[in-house]
Write a protein that holds these residues in place. Structure first.
Motif, PDB file in Angstrom:
ATOM      1  N   ARG A   1       0.587  -1.337  -0.310  1.00 34.10           N
ATOM      2  CA  ARG A   1       0.209  -0.057   0.410  1.00 34.10           C
ATOM      3  C   ARG A   1       0.987   1.113  -0.160  1.00 34.10           C
ATOM      4  O   ARG A   1       0.051   2.481  -0.134  1.00 34.10           O
ATOM      5  N   ASN A   2       1.913   1.165   0.504  1.00 32.74           N
ATOM      6  CA  ASN A   2       3.088   2.498   0.800  1.00 32.74           C
ATOM      7  C   ASN A   2       3.959   2.137  -0.433  1.00 32.74           C
ATOM      8  O   ASN A   2       5.005   3.286   0.160  1.00 32.74           O
ATOM      9  N   SER A   3       3.721   1.660  -1.911  1.00 30.19           N
ATOM     10  CA  SER A   3       4.270   2.188  -3.214  1.00 30.19           C
ATOM     11  C   SER A   3       4.277   3.607  -3.373  1.00 30.19           C
ATOM     12  O   SER A   3       3.453   4.213  -3.624  1.00 30.19           O
ATOM     13  N   PRO A   4       6.330   3.571  -3.546  1.00 29.07           N
ATOM     14  CA  PRO A   4       5.879   5.657  -4.443  1.00 29.07           C
ATOM     15  C   PRO A   4       4.820   4.966  -6.222  1.00 29.07           C
ATOM     16  O   PRO A   4       4.420   5.927  -6.509  1.00 29.07           O
TER      17      PRO A   4
ATOM     18  N   THR B   1      -1.488   8.235  -8.355  1.00 29.44           N
ATOM     19  CA  THR B   1      -2.869   8.368  -7.716  1.00 29.44           C
ATOM     20  C   THR B   1      -2.438   9.464  -7.930  1.00 29.44           C
ATOM     21  O   THR B   1      -3.838  10.339  -8.374  1.00 29.44           O
ATOM     22  N   ILE B   2      -2.201   9.948  -7.135  1.00 25.81           N
ATOM     23  CA  ILE B   2      -2.049  12.048  -7.011  1.00 25.81           C
ATOM     24  C   ILE B   2      -1.375  12.624  -8.259  1.00 25.81           C
ATOM     25  O   ILE B   2      -2.740  13.197  -8.996  1.00 25.81           O
ATOM     26  N   PHE B   3      -0.991  12.383  -9.445  1.00 24.58           N
ATOM     27  CA  PHE B   3      -0.151  12.567 -10.323  1.00 24.58           C
ATOM     28  C   PHE B   3      -1.715  12.315 -11.710  1.00 24.58           C
ATOM     29  O   PHE B   3      -2.264  13.095 -12.278  1.00 24.58           O
ATOM     30  N   GLY B   4      -2.625  10.985 -11.259  1.00 22.10           N
ATOM     31  CA  GLY B   4      -3.907  10.823 -11.613  1.00 22.10           C
ATOM     32  C   GLY B   4      -4.523  12.399 -11.076  1.00 22.10           C
ATOM     33  O   GLY B   4      -5.428  12.775 -12.273  1.00 22.10           O
TER      34      GLY B   4
ATOM     35  N   ILE C   1      -6.061   4.991 -11.929  1.00 24.22           N
ATOM     36  CA  ILE C   1      -6.854   3.470 -11.894  1.00 24.22           C
ATOM     37  C   ILE C   1      -5.641   3.104 -11.869  1.00 24.22           C
ATOM     38  O   ILE C   1      -6.071   1.806 -10.771  1.00 24.22           O
ATOM     39  N   GLY C   2      -4.649   2.998 -12.545  1.00 21.60           N
ATOM     40  CA  GLY C   2      -3.262   2.440 -12.315  1.00 21.60           C
ATOM     41  C   GLY C   2      -2.370   2.240 -10.955  1.00 21.60           C
ATOM     42  O   GLY C   2      -2.545   1.395 -10.261  1.00 21.60           O
ATOM     43  N   GLY C   3      -3.434   3.751  -9.944  1.00 18.32           N
ATOM     44  CA  GLY C   3      -2.333   3.698  -8.912  1.00 18.32           C
ATOM     45  C   GLY C   3      -3.499   3.136  -8.143  1.00 18.32           C
ATOM     46  O   GLY C   3      -3.302   2.878  -6.798  1.00 18.32           O
ATOM     47  N   LEU C   4      -4.748   3.136  -8.520  1.00 18.11           N
ATOM     48  CA  LEU C   4      -5.949   2.586  -7.045  1.00 18.11           C
ATOM     49  C   LEU C   4      -5.802   0.962  -7.515  1.00 18.11           C
ATOM     50  O   LEU C   4      -6.320   0.047  -6.570  1.00 18.11           O
ATOM     51  N   SER C   5      -5.447   0.613  -8.715  1.00 16.27           N
ATOM     52  CA  SER C   5      -5.316  -1.040  -8.641  1.00 16.27           C
ATOM     53  C   SER C   5      -4.387  -2.347  -7.752  1.00 16.27           C
ATOM     54  O   SER C   5      -4.026  -3.109  -7.766  1.00 16.27           O
ATOM     55  N   GLY C   6      -3.123  -1.690  -7.802  1.00 17.97           N
ATOM     56  CA  GLY C   6      -2.016  -2.321  -7.127  1.00 17.97           C
ATOM     57  C   GLY C   6      -0.441  -1.460  -7.881  1.00 17.97           C
ATOM     58  O   GLY C   6      -0.163  -1.297  -8.569  1.00 17.97           O
ATOM     59  N   VAL C   7       0.548  -2.339  -7.370  1.00 16.90           N
ATOM     60  CA  VAL C   7       1.620  -1.104  -7.300  1.00 16.90           C
ATOM     61  C   VAL C   7       2.256  -1.947  -8.966  1.00 16.90           C
ATOM     62  O   VAL C   7       2.657  -1.358  -9.993  1.00 16.90           O
ATOM     63  N   ARG C   8       1.503  -3.544  -9.928  1.00 15.82           N
ATOM     64  CA  ARG C   8       2.547  -3.181 -10.665  1.00 15.82           C
ATOM     65  C   ARG C   8       1.474  -2.637 -11.993  1.00 15.82           C
ATOM     66  O   ARG C   8       2.330  -2.059 -12.675  1.00 15.82           O
ATOM     67  N   ALA C   9       0.368  -2.347 -11.997  1.00 21.71           N
ATOM     68  CA  ALA C   9      -0.163  -2.136 -12.705  1.00 21.71           C
ATOM     69  C   ALA C   9       0.371   0.318 -12.543  1.00 21.71           C
ATOM     70  O   ALA C   9       0.426   0.291 -13.461  1.00 21.71           O
ATOM     71  N   ALA C  10       0.401   0.336 -11.026  1.00 23.33           N
ATOM     72  CA  ALA C  10       0.970   1.666 -10.953  1.00 23.33           C
ATOM     73  C   ALA C  10       2.633   1.777 -11.761  1.00 23.33           C
ATOM     74  O   ALA C  10       2.461   3.022 -12.613  1.00 23.33           O
TER      75      ALA C  10
ATOM     76  N   LEU D   1       7.961  11.320 -13.690  1.00 25.87           N
ATOM     77  CA  LEU D   1       7.099   9.111 -13.549  1.00 25.87           C
ATOM     78  C   LEU D   1       7.778   7.834 -14.310  1.00 25.87           C
ATOM     79  O   LEU D   1       7.570   7.351 -13.856  1.00 25.87           O
ATOM     80  N   LEU D   2       9.112   8.509 -15.134  1.00 25.44           N
ATOM     81  CA  LEU D   2      10.112   7.240 -14.971  1.00 25.44           C
ATOM     82  C   LEU D   2      10.846   7.237 -13.798  1.00 25.44           C
ATOM     83  O   LEU D   2      11.488   6.168 -13.920  1.00 25.44           O
ATOM     84  N   GLY D   3      11.321   8.216 -13.130  1.00 23.78           N
ATOM     85  CA  GLY D   3      11.928   8.021 -11.843  1.00 23.78           C
ATOM     86  C   GLY D   3      11.587   7.452 -11.045  1.00 23.78           C
ATOM     87  O   GLY D   3      12.147   6.218 -10.441  1.00 23.78           O
ATOM     88  N   VAL D   4       9.829   7.295 -11.143  1.00 22.46           N
ATOM     89  CA  VAL D   4       9.524   6.514  -9.683  1.00 22.46           C
ATOM     90  C   VAL D   4       9.217   5.120 -10.277  1.00 22.46           C
ATOM     91  O   VAL D   4       8.885   4.673 -10.229  1.00 22.46           O
ATOM     92  N   GLY D   5       8.809   4.808 -11.776  1.00 27.52           N
ATOM     93  CA  GLY D   5       8.732   3.882 -12.616  1.00 27.52           C
ATOM     94  C   GLY D   5      10.433   2.597 -12.361  1.00 27.52           C
ATOM     95  O   GLY D   5       9.527   1.677 -11.793  1.00 27.52           O
ATOM     96  N   PHE D   6      11.103   3.185 -13.221  1.00 24.00           N
ATOM     97  CA  PHE D   6      11.884   2.556 -13.624  1.00 24.00           C
ATOM     98  C   PHE D   6      12.633   2.070 -11.697  1.00 24.00           C
ATOM     99  O   PHE D   6      13.306   1.578 -11.550  1.00 24.00           O
TER     100      PHE D   6
END
Length: 136
Positions: free
Chosen positions: A2-5, A11-14, A64-73, A119-124
């Protein structure tokens, strides 16, 4: 996790991009759908109705990605980040021309590049134990 960056940023950007998309319609009354010149949001970001819809769709995907889970986010952060990186770069070359169907201006390019970096910094860079879903 749940505490996934990735979940937090998506979620915030969305939510922010959905808000920006909605607010954009307050300054685009009378602006053609794909006008190369649009109304000014917050006095600096140029938008047209197509640009507003793009913000709504991107915001929805991120939320939707942020609320769905870490993998989707993580996946949506990387995909949207790459798209914004490309748009931020290409935007400088199409500004002022007929290909500028989103009514982009320099402030938009800088914002898109900044969004891409985050987004890329957090994603990667975070949630490394989780791989984004394969498109195959």
């Amino acid at each position: 996790m749940r505490n996934s960056p990735n979940r937090l940023v998506a979620t915030i950007f969305g939510a922010v991009y959905i808000l920006v998309g909605l607010l954009g319609f307050t300054v685009t009354a009378g602006v053609d759908f794909i006008a190369t010149d649009g109304g000014l949001l917050l006095g600096i970001f140029e938008v047209n109705p197509l640009h507003n819809i793009a913000h709504l769709l991107i915001g929805a995907a991120l939320l939707i990605g942020g609320l769905s889970g870490v993998r989707a986010a993580k996946g949506v952060n990387i995909v949207v980040g790459l798209a914004y990186l490309l748009l931020g770069i290409v935007g400088f070359f199409i500004e002022g021309g007929s290909l500028n169907i989103l009514a982009l201006n320099t402030a938009d390019h800088i914002l898109h590049l900044g969004s891409a970096l985050i987004l890329l910094g957090v994603g990667f860079g975070t949630d490394r134990a989780v791989a984004p879903r394969s498109a195959v």
